[in-house]
Design a protein around this motif. Structure first.
Motif, PDB file in Angstrom:
ATOM      1  N   ARG A   1       0.837  -1.216   0.000  1.00  0.00           N
ATOM      2  CA  ARG A   1       0.000   0.000   0.000  1.00  0.00           C
ATOM      3  C   ARG A   1       0.857   1.244   0.000  1.00  0.00           C
ATOM      4  NH1 ARG A   1      -2.595  -2.014   4.879  1.00  0.00           N
ATOM      5  NH2 ARG A   1      -3.850  -3.708   4.047  1.00  0.00           N
ATOM      6  N   THR A   2       1.884   1.248   0.837  1.00  0.00           N
ATOM      7  CA  THR A   2       2.765   2.408   0.938  1.00  0.00           C
ATOM      8  C   THR A   2       3.416   2.698  -0.411  1.00  0.00           C
ATOM      9  OG1 THR A   2       3.246   1.710   3.182  1.00  0.00           O
ATOM     10  CG2 THR A   2       4.704   3.390   2.246  1.00  0.00           C
ATOM     11  N   LEU A   3       3.905   1.639  -1.041  1.00  0.00           N
ATOM     12  CA  LEU A   3       4.576   1.801  -2.333  1.00  0.00           C
ATOM     13  C   LEU A   3       3.588   2.310  -3.391  1.00  0.00           C
ATOM     14  CD1 LEU A   3       7.370   1.348  -3.652  1.00  0.00           C
ATOM     15  CD2 LEU A   3       6.569  -0.925  -4.332  1.00  0.00           C
ATOM     16  N   ALA A   4       2.423   1.685  -3.447  1.00  0.00           N
ATOM     17  CA  ALA A   4       1.435   2.047  -4.466  1.00  0.00           C
ATOM     18  C   ALA A   4       0.950   3.485  -4.270  1.00  0.00           C
ATOM     19  CB  ALA A   4       0.258   1.076  -4.423  1.00  0.00           C
ATOM     20  N   LEU A   5       0.669   3.842  -3.032  1.00  0.00           N
ATOM     21  CA  LEU A   5       0.149   5.194  -2.775  1.00  0.00           C
ATOM     22  C   LEU A   5       1.224   6.255  -3.007  1.00  0.00           C
ATOM     23  CD1 LEU A   5      -2.057   4.584   0.399  1.00  0.00           C
ATOM     24  CD2 LEU A   5      -2.867   5.113  -1.906  1.00  0.00           C
ATOM     25  N   SER A   6       2.449   5.959  -2.604  1.00  0.00           N
ATOM     26  CA  SER A   6       3.479   6.979  -2.752  1.00  0.00           C
ATOM     27  C   SER A   6       3.883   7.147  -4.218  1.00  0.00           C
ATOM     28  CB  SER A   6       4.695   6.680  -1.871  1.00  0.00           C
ATOM     29  OG  SER A   6       5.245   5.450  -2.237  1.00  0.00           O
ATOM     30  N   LEU A   7       3.776   6.085  -5.007  1.00  0.00           N
ATOM     31  CA  LEU A   7       4.115   6.201  -6.436  1.00  0.00           C
ATOM     32  C   LEU A   7       2.888   6.533  -7.274  1.00  0.00           C
ATOM     33  CD1 LEU A   7       6.394   3.030  -6.887  1.00  0.00           C
ATOM     34  CD2 LEU A   7       7.153   5.400  -6.678  1.00  0.00           C
ATOM     35  N   ASN A   8       1.735   6.499  -6.626  1.00  0.00           N
ATOM     36  CA  ASN A   8       0.466   6.713  -7.322  1.00  0.00           C
ATOM     37  C   ASN A   8       0.252   5.669  -8.436  1.00  0.00           C
ATOM     38  OD1 ASN A   8      -1.966   7.950  -7.724  1.00  0.00           O
ATOM     39  ND2 ASN A   8      -1.152   9.540  -9.092  1.00  0.00           N
ATOM     40  N   LYS A   9       0.439   4.403  -8.055  1.00  0.00           N
ATOM     41  CA  LYS A   9       0.277   3.285  -8.995  1.00  0.00           C
ATOM     42  C   LYS A   9      -0.862   2.388  -8.511  1.00  0.00           C
ATOM     43  CE  LYS A   9       4.226   4.301 -11.121  1.00  0.00           C
ATOM     44  NZ  LYS A   9       4.377   4.698 -12.510  1.00  0.00           N
ATOM     45  N   PRO A  10      -1.516   1.649  -9.415  1.00  0.00           N
ATOM     46  CA  PRO A  10      -2.563   0.724  -8.983  1.00  0.00           C
ATOM     47  C   PRO A  10      -1.989  -0.451  -8.169  1.00  0.00           C
ATOM     48  CG  PRO A  10      -2.208   0.572 -11.357  1.00  0.00           C
ATOM     49  CD  PRO A  10      -1.368   1.714 -10.869  1.00  0.00           C
ATOM     50  N   ILE A  11      -2.853  -1.034  -7.359  1.00  0.00           N
ATOM     51  CA  ILE A  11      -2.423  -2.132  -6.477  1.00  0.00           C
ATOM     52  C   ILE A  11      -3.371  -3.317  -6.653  1.00  0.00           C
ATOM     53  CG2 ILE A  11      -3.814  -1.219  -4.534  1.00  0.00           C
ATOM     54  CD1 ILE A  11      -1.566  -2.207  -2.647  1.00  0.00           C
ATOM     55  N   ILE A  12      -2.806  -4.511  -6.447  1.00  0.00           N
ATOM     56  CA  ILE A  12      -3.652  -5.703  -6.510  1.00  0.00           C
ATOM     57  C   ILE A  12      -3.139  -6.732  -5.505  1.00  0.00           C
ATOM     58  CG2 ILE A  12      -2.362  -6.845  -8.392  1.00  0.00           C
ATOM     59  CD1 ILE A  12      -5.285  -7.431  -9.529  1.00  0.00           C
ATOM     60  N   GLY A  13      -4.056  -7.445  -4.850  1.00  0.00           N
ATOM     61  CA  GLY A  13      -3.674  -8.503  -3.912  1.00  0.00           C
ATOM     62  C   GLY A  13      -3.982  -9.845  -4.549  1.00  0.00           C
ATOM     63  N   VAL A  14      -3.114 -10.828  -4.365  1.00  0.00           N
ATOM     64  CA  VAL A  14      -3.330 -12.117  -5.039  1.00  0.00           C
ATOM     65  C   VAL A  14      -3.205 -13.293  -4.077  1.00  0.00           C
ATOM     66  CG1 VAL A  14      -2.480 -11.188  -7.243  1.00  0.00           C
ATOM     67  CG2 VAL A  14      -0.909 -12.469  -5.753  1.00  0.00           C
ATOM     68  N   ASN A  15      -3.736 -14.416  -4.508  1.00  0.00           N
ATOM     69  CA  ASN A  15      -3.687 -15.657  -3.735  1.00  0.00           C
ATOM     70  C   ASN A  15      -2.331 -16.356  -3.946  1.00  0.00           C
ATOM     71  OD1 ASN A  15      -4.026 -18.750  -3.670  1.00  0.00           O
ATOM     72  ND2 ASN A  15      -5.815 -18.050  -2.538  1.00  0.00           N
ATOM     73  N   HIS A  16      -1.641 -16.578  -2.850  1.00  0.00           N
ATOM     74  CA  HIS A  16      -0.299 -17.167  -2.870  1.00  0.00           C
ATOM     75  C   HIS A  16      -0.244 -18.530  -3.588  1.00  0.00           C
ATOM     76  CE1 HIS A  16       3.592 -18.266  -0.965  1.00  0.00           C
ATOM     77  NE2 HIS A  16       3.062 -19.458  -0.887  1.00  0.00           N
ATOM     78  N   CYS A  17      -1.216 -19.388  -3.310  1.00  0.00           N
ATOM     79  CA  CYS A  17      -1.185 -20.750  -3.870  1.00  0.00           C
ATOM     80  C   CYS A  17      -1.348 -20.715  -5.393  1.00  0.00           C
ATOM     81  CB  CYS A  17      -2.281 -21.608  -3.243  1.00  0.00           C
ATOM     82  SG  CYS A  17      -2.245 -21.619  -1.444  1.00  0.00           S
ATOM     83  N   ILE A  18      -2.242 -19.849  -5.868  1.00  0.00           N
ATOM     84  CA  ILE A  18      -2.426 -19.716  -7.316  1.00  0.00           C
ATOM     85  C   ILE A  18      -1.162 -19.134  -7.949  1.00  0.00           C
ATOM     86  CG2 ILE A  18      -3.841 -18.650  -9.137  1.00  0.00           C
ATOM     87  CD1 ILE A  18      -6.201 -18.731  -7.232  1.00  0.00           C
ATOM     88  N   GLY A  19      -0.488 -18.265  -7.210  1.00  0.00           N
ATOM     89  CA  GLY A  19       0.790 -17.722  -7.689  1.00  0.00           C
ATOM     90  C   GLY A  19       1.778 -18.834  -8.012  1.00  0.00           C
ATOM     91  N   HIS A  20       1.862 -19.835  -7.128  1.00  0.00           N
ATOM     92  CA  HIS A  20       2.755 -20.976  -7.374  1.00  0.00           C
ATOM     93  C   HIS A  20       2.406 -21.659  -8.694  1.00  0.00           C
ATOM     94  CE1 HIS A  20       5.344 -21.506  -3.875  1.00  0.00           C
ATOM     95  NE2 HIS A  20       4.330 -21.209  -3.073  1.00  0.00           N
ATOM     96  N   VAL A  21       1.109 -21.889  -8.901  1.00  0.00           N
ATOM     97  CA  VAL A  21       0.673 -22.602 -10.103  1.00  0.00           C
ATOM     98  C   VAL A  21       0.982 -21.771 -11.357  1.00  0.00           C
ATOM     99  CG1 VAL A  21      -1.300 -23.586 -11.338  1.00  0.00           C
ATOM    100  CG2 VAL A  21      -1.174 -23.788  -8.847  1.00  0.00           C
ATOM    101  N   GLU A  22       0.648 -20.488 -11.320  1.00  0.00           N
ATOM    102  CA  GLU A  22       0.835 -19.665 -12.518  1.00  0.00           C
ATOM    103  C   GLU A  22       2.303 -19.467 -12.878  1.00  0.00           C
ATOM    104  OE1 GLU A  22      -1.144 -18.973 -14.789  1.00  0.00           O
ATOM    105  OE2 GLU A  22      -3.102 -19.307 -13.871  1.00  0.00           O
ATOM    106  N   VAL A  23       3.162 -19.289 -11.884  1.00  0.00           N
ATOM    107  CA  VAL A  23       4.583 -19.114 -12.225  1.00  0.00           C
ATOM    108  C   VAL A  23       5.156 -20.439 -12.720  1.00  0.00           C
ATOM    109  CG1 VAL A  23       5.893 -19.589 -10.087  1.00  0.00           C
ATOM    110  CG2 VAL A  23       6.600 -17.732 -11.587  1.00  0.00           C
ATOM    111  N   GLY A  24       4.621 -21.531 -12.216  1.00  0.00           N
ATOM    112  CA  GLY A  24       5.042 -22.856 -12.689  1.00  0.00           C
ATOM    113  C   GLY A  24       4.684 -23.038 -14.153  1.00  0.00           C
TER     114      GLY A  24
END
Ligand code: ATP
Ligand code: FE2
Length: 330
Positions: free
Chosen positions: A93-116
């Motif tokens: 949040r700090t990074l996104a707000l200070s840079l004025n960039k969009p933010i997204i939260g993701v599911n860790h387990c799905i992250g494993h599958v997608e990077v795989g």
């Protein structure tokens, strides 16, 4: 688009930068090695709090970009240790707000599958994700990643680590147990698969009892591996038969184990399915998987409102709609 992802669900802090073509521009990480016992959530949080501000500029340097070039900030929203997740979310949040960039939260387990999938080229696999904190058989069906089977109590990696600590083999237990198992032979231990789920806590207690009664440690290590891995492979096999897919993927820190890989590969080949495993550094927790999944989700759904960036400690894999995968494709 360029996305920076922050990971910190457990004991590894990770920052990754990825572009929309799936090029990995940077990957920085720091592992916490607990001095004694398992990981304490507060210590993990302190570790992330210390490292995230150092790893972000390191990743930016490695990517050879400036902060302005970032289009999106992604973070692991769950599942994981509460205090650890809170530090990750606050940093994002700090990074996104200070840079004025969009933010997204993701599911860790799905992250494993997608990077795989990104790393191996697998299109629509049945995935066995086994680590210190998670053990799940995941496959995409009807618009979501579904959990076909999971642990009813502790994760397989946690079972190995706990065994390692109690028997003085040290932490993490996995690699030491693998080594000792090479010299062992089989003794009987409880094999617990209930429906499509597995359980490791009874197996752990029984293995510890064997050691106490004087069974050679090599034999217990061998049998612990054979029993735990057979349970994981059985459920993966049943998910493969049910889904009729032709790809199997292994990920998570326990993928380092060559016996597990061998068992899963053999099973896959018996079913005419192709076996995949991402590069080891992408198997464990990392920031790249969070950045990549952030891009996939952002393309589909756009950013999160900052008010929706709270942590989801028990975030389930099947809570997320994943329309970017076409289940009918393979
Ligand atoms: P997560 O947040 O996904 O649960 P984690 O914090 O457990 O991840 P990982 O690096 O993914 O971190 O996995 C660590 C686990 O992998 C530990 O339980 C460790 O014992 C296990 N492990 C590492 N090497 C081996 C091995 N050779 N054989 C078996 N297990 C191993
Ligand atoms: Fe993980």
């Amino acid at each position: 688009l360029i996305c920076l992802g922050i990971e910190g669900t457990a004991e590894k802090t990770g920052v990754g930068i990825v572009d929309s073509d799936g090029n990995i521009l940077a990957m920085a990480g720091e592992q916490l090695f607990p001095e004694k016992g398992g990981i304490h959530p507060r210590i993990a949080a302190e570790h992330h709090g210390y490292w995230i501000p150092k790893l972000i500029p390191k990743a930016i340097d490695e990517a050879g970009i400036s902060y302005d070039d970032l289009d999106l900030i992604s973070f692991s929203q769950g599942p994981g240790l509460g205090p650890a997740l809170r530090i990750v979310a606050t940093s994002a949040r700090t990074l996104a707000l200070s840079l004025n960039k969009p933010i997204i939260g993701v599911n860790h387990c799905i992250g494993h599958v997608e990077v795989g999938k990104l790393d191996t080229g697998a299109v629509n696999p049945v995935t066995l994700y086994v680590s210190g904190g998670n053990s799940q058989v995941i496959s995409h069906e009807s618009g979501r990643y579904r959990i076909f089977g999971e642990t009813l109590d502790i994760a397989a990696g946690n079972c190995l680590d706990h065994f390692g600590r109690e028997t003085g083999l040290g932490h993490p237990g996995g690699p030491v147990i693998e080594k000792l198992a090479k010299k062992g032979s089989y003794v009987d231990l409880p094999y617990v698969v209930k429906g499509m789920d597995f359980s490791f806590s009874g197996l752990l207690s029984a293995a510890l009892r064997k050691v106490k009664k004087g069974t050679p440690i090599e034999d217990v290590c061998f049998s612990l591996q054979e029993t735990a891995f057979s349970m994981l492979v059985e459920v993966t096999e049943r998910a493969l038969s049910h889904t009729q897919k032709d790809e199997v993927m292994l990920c998570g820190g326990v993928s380092a184990n060559s016996r597990l890989r061998e068992m899963l590969k053999t099973m896959s080949e018996e079913h005419g399915a192709k076996f995949y495993m991402p590069e080891m550094k992408l198997c464990g927790d990392n920031g790249v998987m969070i950045a990549w999944l952030g891009l996939l989700m952002y393309n589909q759904f756009g950013p999160l409102d900052i008010r929706d960036t709270g942590i989801i400690q028990r975030f389930r894999t099947d809570e997320v709609e994943a329309p970017w995968v076409n289940s009918d494709e393979s």
